[in-house]
Scaffold this motif. Structure first.
Motif, PDB file in Angstrom:
ATOM      1  N   LYS A 121       0.878  -1.181   0.000  1.00 36.20           N
ATOM      2  CA  LYS A 121       0.000   0.000   0.000  1.00 36.20           C
ATOM      3  C   LYS A 121       0.907   1.220   0.000  1.00 36.20           C
ATOM      4  CE  LYS A 121      -4.451  -1.313   1.049  1.00 36.20           C
ATOM      5  NZ  LYS A 121      -4.847  -2.163   2.172  1.00 36.20           N
ATOM      6  N   LYS A 122       0.434   2.329  -0.613  1.00 38.89           N
ATOM      7  CA  LYS A 122       1.305   3.499  -0.764  1.00 38.89           C
ATOM      8  C   LYS A 122       0.627   4.791  -0.320  1.00 38.89           C
ATOM      9  CE  LYS A 122       3.587   0.979  -4.362  1.00 38.89           C
ATOM     10  NZ  LYS A 122       3.739   0.672  -5.762  1.00 38.89           N
ATOM     11  N   VAL A 123       1.377   5.573   0.461  1.00 39.67           N
ATOM     12  CA  VAL A 123       0.863   6.841   0.998  1.00 39.67           C
ATOM     13  C   VAL A 123       1.806   7.969   0.588  1.00 39.67           C
ATOM     14  CG1 VAL A 123       0.293   8.113   3.124  1.00 39.67           C
ATOM     15  CG2 VAL A 123      -0.106   5.635   3.004  1.00 39.67           C
ATOM     16  N   LEU A 124       1.237   9.111   0.205  1.00 44.71           N
ATOM     17  CA  LEU A 124       2.042  10.289  -0.128  1.00 44.71           C
ATOM     18  C   LEU A 124       1.780  11.399   0.887  1.00 44.71           C
ATOM     19  CD1 LEU A 124       3.896  11.764  -2.268  1.00 44.71           C
ATOM     20  CD2 LEU A 124       1.789  12.593  -3.301  1.00 44.71           C
ATOM     21  N   ILE A 125       2.852  11.981   1.415  1.00 45.07           N
ATOM     22  CA  ILE A 125       2.746  13.125   2.334  1.00 45.07           C
ATOM     23  C   ILE A 125       3.661  14.212   1.793  1.00 45.07           C
ATOM     24  CG2 ILE A 125       3.159  13.953   4.705  1.00 45.07           C
ATOM     25  CD1 ILE A 125       2.515  11.109   5.688  1.00 45.07           C
ATOM     26  N   ASP A 126       3.067  15.244   1.138  1.00 43.54           N
ATOM     27  CA  ASP A 126       3.925  16.198   0.423  1.00 43.54           C
ATOM     28  C   ASP A 126       3.356  17.602   0.337  1.00 43.54           C
ATOM     29  OD1 ASP A 126       6.124  17.055  -1.129  1.00 43.54           O
ATOM     30  OD2 ASP A 126       4.858  16.923  -2.910  1.00 43.54           O
ATOM     31  N   HIS A 127       4.240  18.561   0.083  1.00 42.53           N
ATOM     32  CA  HIS A 127       3.822  19.964  -0.004  1.00 42.53           C
ATOM     33  C   HIS A 127       4.194  20.624  -1.333  1.00 42.53           C
ATOM     34  CE1 HIS A 127       7.776  22.091   1.120  1.00 42.53           C
ATOM     35  NE2 HIS A 127       8.072  20.808   1.039  1.00 42.53           N
ATOM     36  N   HIS A 128       4.492  19.825  -2.369  1.00 42.24           N
ATOM     37  CA  HIS A 128       4.737  20.393  -3.706  1.00 42.24           C
ATOM     38  C   HIS A 128       3.447  20.390  -4.520  1.00 42.24           C
ATOM     39  CE1 HIS A 128       8.747  19.064  -2.408  1.00 42.24           C
ATOM     40  NE2 HIS A 128       9.184  20.079  -3.130  1.00 42.24           N
ATOM     41  N   VAL A 129       3.423  21.175  -5.604  1.00 41.88           N
ATOM     42  CA  VAL A 129       2.237  21.153  -6.467  1.00 41.88           C
ATOM     43  C   VAL A 129       2.276  19.898  -7.339  1.00 41.88           C
ATOM     44  CG1 VAL A 129       1.842  23.643  -6.530  1.00 41.88           C
ATOM     45  CG2 VAL A 129       3.393  22.599  -8.192  1.00 41.88           C
ATOM     46  N   GLY A 130       1.115  19.499  -7.863  1.00 44.75           N
ATOM     47  CA  GLY A 130       1.028  18.396  -8.817  1.00 44.75           C
ATOM     48  C   GLY A 130       1.310  17.019  -8.269  1.00 44.75           C
ATOM     49  N   PRO A 131       0.672  16.595  -7.179  1.00 42.22           N
ATOM     50  CA  PRO A 131       0.899  15.236  -6.667  1.00 42.22           C
ATOM     51  C   PRO A 131       0.468  14.175  -7.691  1.00 42.22           C
ATOM     52  CG  PRO A 131      -1.061  16.202  -5.656  1.00 42.22           C
ATOM     53  CD  PRO A 131      -0.372  17.299  -6.415  1.00 42.22           C
ATOM     54  N   LYS A 303       8.521  28.020 -12.835  1.00 41.18           N
ATOM     55  CA  LYS A 303       8.351  28.005 -14.298  1.00 41.18           C
ATOM     56  C   LYS A 303       9.713  28.070 -14.988  1.00 41.18           C
ATOM     57  CE  LYS A 303       3.707  29.822 -14.646  1.00 41.18           C
ATOM     58  NZ  LYS A 303       3.052  31.124 -14.427  1.00 41.18           N
ATOM     59  N   PHE A 304      10.625  28.848 -14.438  1.00 37.01           N
ATOM     60  CA  PHE A 304      11.964  28.960 -15.029  1.00 37.01           C
ATOM     61  C   PHE A 304      12.658  27.589 -15.000  1.00 37.01           C
ATOM     62  CE2 PHE A 304      16.524  30.149 -14.765  1.00 37.01           C
ATOM     63  CZ  PHE A 304      16.623  30.830 -15.967  1.00 37.01           C
ATOM     64  N   ALA A 305      12.563  26.899 -13.864  1.00 38.50           N
ATOM     65  CA  ALA A 305      13.195  25.574 -13.733  1.00 38.50           C
ATOM     66  C   ALA A 305      12.522  24.550 -14.648  1.00 38.50           C
ATOM     67  CB  ALA A 305      13.146  25.108 -12.278  1.00 38.50           C
ATOM     68  N   GLU A 306      11.208  24.634 -14.749  1.00 40.12           N
ATOM     69  CA  GLU A 306      10.467  23.691 -15.611  1.00 40.12           C
ATOM     70  C   GLU A 306      10.815  23.905 -17.077  1.00 40.12           C
ATOM     71  OE1 GLU A 306       6.316  23.082 -13.045  1.00 40.12           O
ATOM     72  OE2 GLU A 306       6.339  24.398 -14.790  1.00 40.12           O
ATOM     73  N   ARG A 307      10.821  25.186 -17.487  1.00 37.33           N
ATOM     74  CA  ARG A 307      10.967  25.510 -18.906  1.00 37.33           C
ATOM     75  C   ARG A 307      12.362  25.243 -19.433  1.00 37.33           C
ATOM     76  NH1 ARG A 307       8.265  31.231 -19.987  1.00 37.33           N
ATOM     77  NH2 ARG A 307       6.457  30.305 -18.952  1.00 37.33           N
ATOM     78  N   TYR A 308      13.393  25.567 -18.654  1.00 31.53           N
ATOM     79  CA  TYR A 308      14.754  25.511 -19.215  1.00 31.53           C
ATOM     80  C   TYR A 308      15.646  24.448 -18.587  1.00 31.53           C
ATOM     81  CZ  TYR A 308      12.988  29.964 -20.792  1.00 31.53           C
ATOM     82  OH  TYR A 308      12.195  30.929 -21.341  1.00 31.53           O
ATOM     83  N   PHE A 309      15.208  23.866 -17.459  1.00 28.36           N
ATOM     84  CA  PHE A 309      16.116  22.947 -16.767  1.00 28.36           C
ATOM     85  C   PHE A 309      15.449  21.634 -16.374  1.00 28.36           C
ATOM     86  CE2 PHE A 309      17.849  27.225 -16.233  1.00 28.36           C
ATOM     87  CZ  PHE A 309      19.102  27.027 -16.796  1.00 28.36           C
ATOM     88  N   ASN A 310      14.316  21.323 -17.056  1.00 30.08           N
ATOM     89  CA  ASN A 310      13.716  20.007 -16.876  1.00 30.08           C
ATOM     90  C   ASN A 310      13.423  19.711 -15.404  1.00 30.08           C
ATOM     91  OD1 ASN A 310      12.788  17.645 -17.915  1.00 30.08           O
ATOM     92  ND2 ASN A 310      14.764  16.588 -17.799  1.00 30.08           N
ATOM     93  N   GLY A 311      13.047  20.745 -14.662  1.00 31.16           N
ATOM     94  CA  GLY A 311      12.865  20.568 -13.223  1.00 31.16           C
ATOM     95  C   GLY A 311      11.511  21.039 -12.742  1.00 31.16           C
ATOM     96  N   GLY A 312      11.470  21.523 -11.506  1.00 34.38           N
ATOM     97  CA  GLY A 312      10.224  21.973 -10.895  1.00 34.38           C
ATOM     98  C   GLY A 312      10.472  22.394  -9.471  1.00 34.38           C
ATOM     99  N   GLY A 313       9.423  22.376  -8.655  1.00 39.77           N
ATOM    100  CA  GLY A 313       9.566  22.772  -7.255  1.00 39.77           C
ATOM    101  C   GLY A 313       8.433  23.675  -6.829  1.00 39.77           C
ATOM    102  N   HIS A 314       8.759  24.690  -6.047  1.00 44.20           N
ATOM    103  CA  HIS A 314       7.755  25.639  -5.550  1.00 44.20           C
ATOM    104  C   HIS A 314       7.840  26.930  -6.359  1.00 44.20           C
ATOM    105  CE1 HIS A 314       7.482  22.961  -2.129  1.00 44.20           C
ATOM    106  NE2 HIS A 314       8.798  22.993  -2.062  1.00 44.20           N
ATOM    107  N   GLU A 315       6.826  27.783  -6.203  1.00 44.37           N
ATOM    108  CA  GLU A 315       6.764  29.031  -6.957  1.00 44.37           C
ATOM    109  C   GLU A 315       8.069  29.843  -6.831  1.00 44.37           C
ATOM    110  OE1 GLU A 315       4.431  28.727  -8.846  1.00 44.37           O
ATOM    111  OE2 GLU A 315       4.569  30.695  -9.790  1.00 44.37           O
ATOM    112  N   ASN A 316       8.598  29.979  -5.633  1.00 46.08           N
ATOM    113  CA  ASN A 316       9.773  30.831  -5.420  1.00 46.08           C
ATOM    114  C   ASN A 316      11.041  30.061  -5.045  1.00 46.08           C
ATOM    115  OD1 ASN A 316       7.270  32.762  -4.067  1.00 46.08           O
ATOM    116  ND2 ASN A 316       8.421  33.489  -5.815  1.00 46.08           N
ATOM    117  N   ALA A 317      10.983  28.741  -5.098  1.00 43.65           N
ATOM    118  CA  ALA A 317      12.171  27.915  -4.798  1.00 43.65           C
ATOM    119  C   ALA A 317      12.079  26.638  -5.619  1.00 43.65           C
ATOM    120  CB  ALA A 317      12.222  27.564  -3.311  1.00 43.65           C
TER     121      ALA A 317
END
Ligand code: 5GP
Ligand code: MN
Length: 347
Positions: A121-131, A303-317
């Protein structure tokens, strides 16, 4: 907290009652929040619920967060980077998997396929967008908290055996959750919510020694860390768009005798300059540069990390990677790509 409904808490409680063998996991390059939330959960499961629980992390070790893993806890932390077979065997044999501080298994790199395949069974506990909700039986996910550690604190408070009394948490759980929250908020500087202060207040009342945490986090650095910081700041570039960037090579690290993990926090420094709207920090790694971005309100580091560096995270970090390729094979190419990306982003 709206995300923590009675029904979800009951479901989590039943899952813990039925579980025998639990594995807790978090994202690669585990930071204070990843290690803190995992250690916090580990101690609660072992000490309050009598469960056979371990933490499995993708990395080789816990780096600068190692102080959260005292000698007697070491057998309960498996590092896939240094012993893949052991971590994978454990995951395969688990009947409950709890993923924390990332929105899906892909962020666990080497552990990802074992975690995805596992029959548990699997549980997610997280604070990023897009679970990635479809991969889990139960999801606690909100970005309206400082950290995974804070979300976990309030889940634990809601469980019947704790009944809102932080004094019933294992001592190490309180310490670890306070540490995770402190590193993710950069010591109450960002992503702070009313609940964040509530958590801190209740943990301090329960006896958590915040001074010792601050001592470990902010007053125990090597001299050369500060000298490397000075070196990088003196070479920092600020673009006309108000983006500051610094590039850290392996040669720099070797010269100063510092590990990459010890440069945590450097990315925040340029934001103290009035004109700087976003800071980008590139660190050389195997076949790539790891990218960290931080931004002020109104500019999306994510958005900067997503668009140019194949990444993600939070709005300001946020963060991502820049891989070496035919086009990007030297530091000069890296700078050109970065400058072009900044130009394009603010166009
Ligand atoms: P840091 O700059 O401290 O490494 O990461 C800042 C934030 O960005 C963290 O919330 C982290 O989870 C996220 N982040 C860092 N690297 C990546 C990445 O490669 N992919 C994604 N999706 N998020 C990342
Ligand atoms: Mn976090």
């Amino acid at each position: 907290m709206e995300e923590i409904t009675k029904a979800k808490v009951q479901q989590f409680d039943s899952m813990l009652r039925e579980a025998r063998c639990v594995t807790i996991a978090a994202h690669v390059n585990a930071d204070g929040d990843a290690v803190g939330s995992c250690s916090g959960m580990l101690h609660y499961l072992c000490e309050n619920r009598g469960l056979d629980a371990v933490v499995a992390l993708p990395d080789r070790d816990a780096g600068v967060s190692s102080f959260l893993i005292p000698e007697e806890d070491r057998p309960f932390f498996l590092f896939h980077g240094s012993n893949p077979e052991e971590a994978e065997r454990r995951i395969e044999g688990s009947d409950l998997i709890i993923l924390q501080d990332c929105n899906g298994f892909s962020r666990t790199e080497g552990l990802a396929s074992a975690l995805e395949k596992a029959p548990a069974k699997k549980v997610l506990i997280d604070h990023h967008v897009g679970p990635e909700t479809e991969s889990f039986d139960l999801v606690f996910s909100t970005s309206e908290v400082s950290s995974a550690s804070e979300l976990l604190f309030f889940i634990l408070m809601a469980l019947p055996d704790i009944g809102g009394d932080a004094g019933k948490l294992p001592q190490m759980t309180g310490l670890a959750l306070m540490t995770g929250m402190t590193t993710d908020t950069n010591n109450f500087a960002n992503s702070v919510y009313p609940t964040t202060f509530d958590m801190a207040s209740r943990l301090i009342a329960a006896g958590v020694d915040r001074d010792s945490i601050l001592g470990q986090l902010y007053f125990s650095y090597k001299e050369n860390r500060l000298r490397l910081m000075g070196f990088l700041l003196s070479k920092m570039t600020i673009t006309p768009e108000g983006v500051a960037y610094m590039i850290l090579t392996r040669r720099n690290l070797a010269h100063f005798g510092i590990s990459e993990g010890e440069t945590e926090g450097f990315v925040n420094l340029p934001l103290s300059i009035k004109e700087v709207r976003m800071s980008v920090f590139l660190k050389q790694d195997n076949g790539c540069f790891r990218v960290s971005t931080r931004s002020k309100k109104g500019v999306s580091a994510r958005k900067f990390a997503e668009r140019y560096f194949n990444g993600g995270g939070h709005e300001n970090a946020a963060g991502g990677r820049l891989y070496f390729s035919d086009e990007i094979s030297s530091i000069r190419d890296v700078v050109a790509y970065l400058e072009q990306s900044i130009n394009d982003f603010f166009a």
